[in-house]
Design an enzyme around this catalytic site. Structure first.
Site, PDB file in Angstrom:
ATOM      1  N   LYS A  13       0.826  -1.226   0.000  1.00 37.95           N
ATOM      2  CA  LYS A  13       0.000   0.000   0.000  1.00 37.95           C
ATOM      3  C   LYS A  13       0.847   1.257   0.000  1.00 37.95           C
ATOM      4  O   LYS A  13       0.594   2.181  -0.742  1.00 37.95           O
ATOM      5  CB  LYS A  13      -0.853   0.078   1.278  1.00 37.95           C
ATOM      6  N   ARG A  88      -9.347   1.624   8.663  1.00 38.55           N
ATOM      7  CA  ARG A  88      -8.945   0.264   8.983  1.00 38.55           C
ATOM      8  C   ARG A  88      -9.976  -0.459   9.828  1.00 38.55           C
ATOM      9  O   ARG A  88      -9.785  -1.612  10.187  1.00 38.55           O
ATOM     10  CB  ARG A  88      -7.663   0.338   9.775  1.00 38.55           C
ATOM     11  N   ARG A 127      11.917  -5.998   5.486  1.00 36.17           N
ATOM     12  CA  ARG A 127      11.742  -4.602   5.101  1.00 36.17           C
ATOM     13  C   ARG A 127      12.646  -3.663   5.897  1.00 36.17           C
ATOM     14  O   ARG A 127      12.871  -3.851   7.082  1.00 36.17           O
ATOM     15  CB  ARG A 127      10.278  -4.221   5.338  1.00 36.17           C
ATOM     16  N   ARG A 160      11.500  -1.317  11.313  1.00 37.57           N
ATOM     17  CA  ARG A 160      10.430  -0.879  12.194  1.00 37.57           C
ATOM     18  C   ARG A 160      10.273  -1.830  13.365  1.00 37.57           C
ATOM     19  O   ARG A 160      10.424  -3.028  13.217  1.00 37.57           O
ATOM     20  CB  ARG A 160       9.109  -0.806  11.410  1.00 37.57           C
ATOM     21  N   ARG A 171      -0.531  -8.419  13.426  1.00 38.40           N
ATOM     22  CA  ARG A 171      -1.077  -7.430  12.505  1.00 38.40           C
ATOM     23  C   ARG A 171      -1.971  -8.101  11.471  1.00 38.40           C
ATOM     24  O   ARG A 171      -2.995  -7.543  11.071  1.00 38.40           O
ATOM     25  CB  ARG A 171       0.052  -6.651  11.825  1.00 38.40           C
TER      26      ARG A 171
HETATM   27  P1  ADP Z   1       1.006  -1.927   7.957  1.00 36.42           P
HETATM   28  O1  ADP Z   1      -0.112  -1.631   7.005  1.00 36.42           O
HETATM   29  O2  ADP Z   1       2.166  -2.560   7.265  1.00 36.42           O
HETATM   30  O3  ADP Z   1       0.584  -2.690   9.186  1.00 36.42           O
HETATM   31  P2  ADP Z   1       1.106   0.858   8.899  1.00 36.42           P
HETATM   32  O4  ADP Z   1       2.314   1.717   8.878  1.00 36.42           O
HETATM   33  O5  ADP Z   1      -0.037   1.239   8.038  1.00 36.42           O
HETATM   34  O6  ADP Z   1       1.640  -0.599   8.508  1.00 36.42           O
HETATM   35  O7  ADP Z   1       0.555   0.705  10.396  1.00 36.42           O
HETATM   36  C1  ADP Z   1       1.397   0.408  11.461  1.00 36.42           C
HETATM   37  C2  ADP Z   1       0.613   0.395  12.773  1.00 36.42           C
HETATM   38  O8  ADP Z   1       0.053   1.697  13.010  1.00 36.42           O
HETATM   39  C3  ADP Z   1      -0.583  -0.551  12.811  1.00 36.42           C
HETATM   40  O9  ADP Z   1      -0.211  -1.855  13.181  1.00 36.42           O
HETATM   41  C4  ADP Z   1      -1.471   0.127  13.864  1.00 36.42           C
HETATM   42  O10 ADP Z   1      -1.012  -0.131  15.178  1.00 36.42           O
HETATM   43  C5  ADP Z   1      -1.240   1.610  13.599  1.00 36.42           C
HETATM   44  N1  ADP Z   1      -2.234   2.157  12.642  1.00 36.42           N
HETATM   45  C6  ADP Z   1      -1.994   2.660  11.410  1.00 36.42           C
HETATM   46  N2  ADP Z   1      -3.118   3.081  10.816  1.00 36.42           N
HETATM   47  C7  ADP Z   1      -4.129   2.820  11.695  1.00 36.42           C
HETATM   48  C8  ADP Z   1      -5.537   3.006  11.672  1.00 36.42           C
HETATM   49  N3  ADP Z   1      -6.163   3.543  10.613  1.00 36.42           N
HETATM   50  N4  ADP Z   1      -6.246   2.617  12.774  1.00 36.42           N
HETATM   51  C9  ADP Z   1      -5.650   2.081  13.839  1.00 36.42           C
HETATM   52  N5  ADP Z   1      -4.334   1.874  13.930  1.00 36.42           N
HETATM   53  C10 ADP Z   1      -3.566   2.239  12.877  1.00 36.42           C
END
Ligand code: ADP
Ligand code: ZN
Length: 213
Positions: A13, A88, A127, A160, A171
């Site tokens: 994404k 999400r 990554r 990360r 996740r």
């Molecule tokens: P990925 O899609 O690879 O899990 P992100 O960088 O999008 O990575 O998200 C990392 C973390 O940030 C998630 O595991 C969550 O804890 C938090 N997060 C990101 N976006 C949201 C969201 N829209 N709602 C709740 N938590 C979020």
């Protein structure tokens, strides 16, 4: 042009949202990046979010929704944006619709990236991310020219905190449980399109562009 990219962690994404940002000259709004900045700046939001993120759990809706509401009011969002990592949960999707409706706006396209679970684990555990510009590399699939250094800006690459196997599995569980219903929400509105997320970065981008233009 208001776009949403949906897909499990590691579906690419972030990468594809970056390409859409460049193509359409709209901001890429990544809730993950925004939250990580808040964590590293130790803001009140960051302090609350860190624990959830480190465990691979979602940050509570209220926090994320407030953060997005503020971000979407930015001057640079007038012509649109690509949302990466938001919404999400069903609640986030509903809140987003309410927010947009109150501004007389709506989402134009929702694209879901579909990827194999096996690929995801390999992608995420290898990554590396740039501390300065958030560009992403991979130790074997997309190594930087100089180890540990970002090709784009010379920044430091790091792994990360949540890109370890245990947290990645959490996740993925969170995704199935809480984010998969968001797909049905947009499917119900007739706005969901699906793109295969395997193949080269360019191939995937081509597929997305065909869907959104
Ligand atoms: P990925 O899609 O690879 O899990 P992100 O960088 O999008 O990575 O998200 C990392 C973390 O940030 C998630 O595991 C969550 O804890 C938090 N997060 C990101 N976006 C949201 C969201 N829209 N709602 C709740 N938590 C979020
Ligand atoms: Zn960089």
């Amino acid at each position: 042009m208001r776009l949403i990219l949906l897909g499990p962690p590691g579906s690419g994404k972030g990468t594809q949202a970056g390409l859409l940002r460049d193509k359409f000259s709209i901001p890429q709004i990544s809730t993950g990046d925004l939250l990580r900045s808040a964590v590293s700046e130790k803001t009140a939001l960051g302090m609350k979010a860190k624990e959830f993120m480190d465990q691979g759990h979602l940050v509570p809706d209220a926090l994320v929704v407030d953060m997005i509401r503020e971000r979407l009011q930015g001057e640079d969002c007038k012509e649109g944006y690509v949302l990466d990592g938001f919404p999400r949960t069903l609640i986030q999707a509903e809140k987003l619709d309410e927010m947009l409706a109150s501004m007389g706006e709506k989402i134009d396209e929702v694209v879901e990236l579909e990827v194999d679970q096996d690929d995801i684990l390999i992608r995420l555990t290898g990554r590396r991310t740039c501390r300065s510009c958030n560009a992403m590399f991979h130790v074997t699939l997309k190594p930087p020219k100089v180890e540990g250094v970002c090709d784009c800006c010379g920044g430091e690459l790091y792994q990360r905190d949540d890109d370890n196997e245990k947290t990645v599995l959490n996740r993925l569980v969170e995704y199935e449980k809480k984010t998969a219903p968001v797909k049905d929400y947009y499917r119900g509105q007739g706005s969901l399109k699906t793109a295969g997320g395997s193949g080269s970065m360019d191939e995937i981008f081509e597929r997305i562009c065909t869907l959104v233009s």
